[in-house]
Write an enzyme that holds these catalytic residues in place. Sequence first.
Site, mmCIF file in Angstrom:
data_model
loop_
_atom_site.group_PDB
_atom_site.id
_atom_site.type_symbol
_atom_site.label_atom_id
_atom_site.label_comp_id
_atom_site.label_asym_id
_atom_site.label_seq_id
_atom_site.Cartn_x
_atom_site.Cartn_y
_atom_site.Cartn_z
ATOM 1 N N HIS A 277 81.271 21.538 27.369
ATOM 2 C CA HIS A 277 80.789 22.636 28.204
ATOM 3 C C HIS A 277 81.296 22.525 29.642
ATOM 4 C CE1 HIS A 277 78.213 25.964 29.231
ATOM 5 N NE2 HIS A 277 77.641 25.267 30.195
ATOM 6 N N SER B 197 80.203 29.269 32.911
ATOM 7 C CA SER B 197 78.843 29.298 32.362
ATOM 8 C C SER B 197 78.022 30.353 33.100
ATOM 9 C CB SER B 197 78.235 27.891 32.449
ATOM 10 O OG SER B 197 77.100 27.797 31.625
#
Lengths: 75, 259
Positions: free
Chosen positions: B235, B100
């Site tokens: 995620h 990320s």
Amino acid sequence: MTSIEQFLSLIHTEVGLELAVEDIDRGFDQVAGWDSLHLLTLITALEETTGQQISMPDVLQATKLADIYGLAAIS
Amino acid sequence: MINIVAPSARPSPYLPDISGLARAGRTRLFCFHYAGGTASAFASWRDRLSPQIALLPVQLPGREYRVHDRRILAMDRLLEELVRDLRPMLDAPFALYGHSMGAMIAYAFARHLRDHGGPAPSALLLGACPPPDTTGRSAHAEIPDRAALVHWMRELGGVPDALLQYPEWLEASVALLRDDLVLASTYRPPPSGPLSCPVHVLAGARDPVLPPARAGEWAEHTTGPFTTHTVPGGHFFLREHPDELVHLVNNLLRQPFRA
């Protein structure tokens, strides 16, 4: 919370990590299998076990498990 | 054992433990954590990575043992510090993994090295991160307000319900996350062209931030070998499925890329 052995036992039970005494003086990133979310699990369990609230400002300054043990021991 | 640590390599606040550099013949894998996260996000990799890979988790300021260090909001400044501290460790084959926000940092670091005559990573692994904005829009951080940020993070799985019991902790987490998002979202790559190193993009099957269908958008950022991989999880597949993820990382770093 009266002994490091009890503290390590709680970590084992609640977080699932079997740590040695020397591990608590390592930085969190040096403890194999540690995840920052484990700290939340551990604090919740410590508060339930001791019946005492642990100082959040102090938790947020902790850099290793020994710091958390110290907070639990004095709570 | 031959010690090949460069004489100029010194422990750094970003990487205090450089013992992983000491054994010859290993690929040095520098890992960059996600926004609001810490270097311990990679602690579970320690026992899973191939012995041929040295794990080097990079800790940004403002968390864990660097909790007293001021956080950095500008990528340029972070890159200056990373180059200053990590450049001496890049005298052997190395790779970068970022998750990320960490993927954006790893990408920016690879570009910065290339643009300043530094070495190229043998592989750049980018997890759970869409490519940077190259539309020329201004680098203004559009970070949601606190409530929306907490809601968004809870949906992604980044804020456990138990944290809501601790308002001070939650506030500190949100502040950290907000600063990290400013760092990542305001980065604009300089107009110096794509990289040439191998780039591998990892997308969580259920990740709304980088859906697998968008992973290919990174292809324009390298002229070198490029692959995409869908891994189980959302995620935070880094936390959810470490076995599968590290198995993939081991495979990607094990052999020279064959197109």
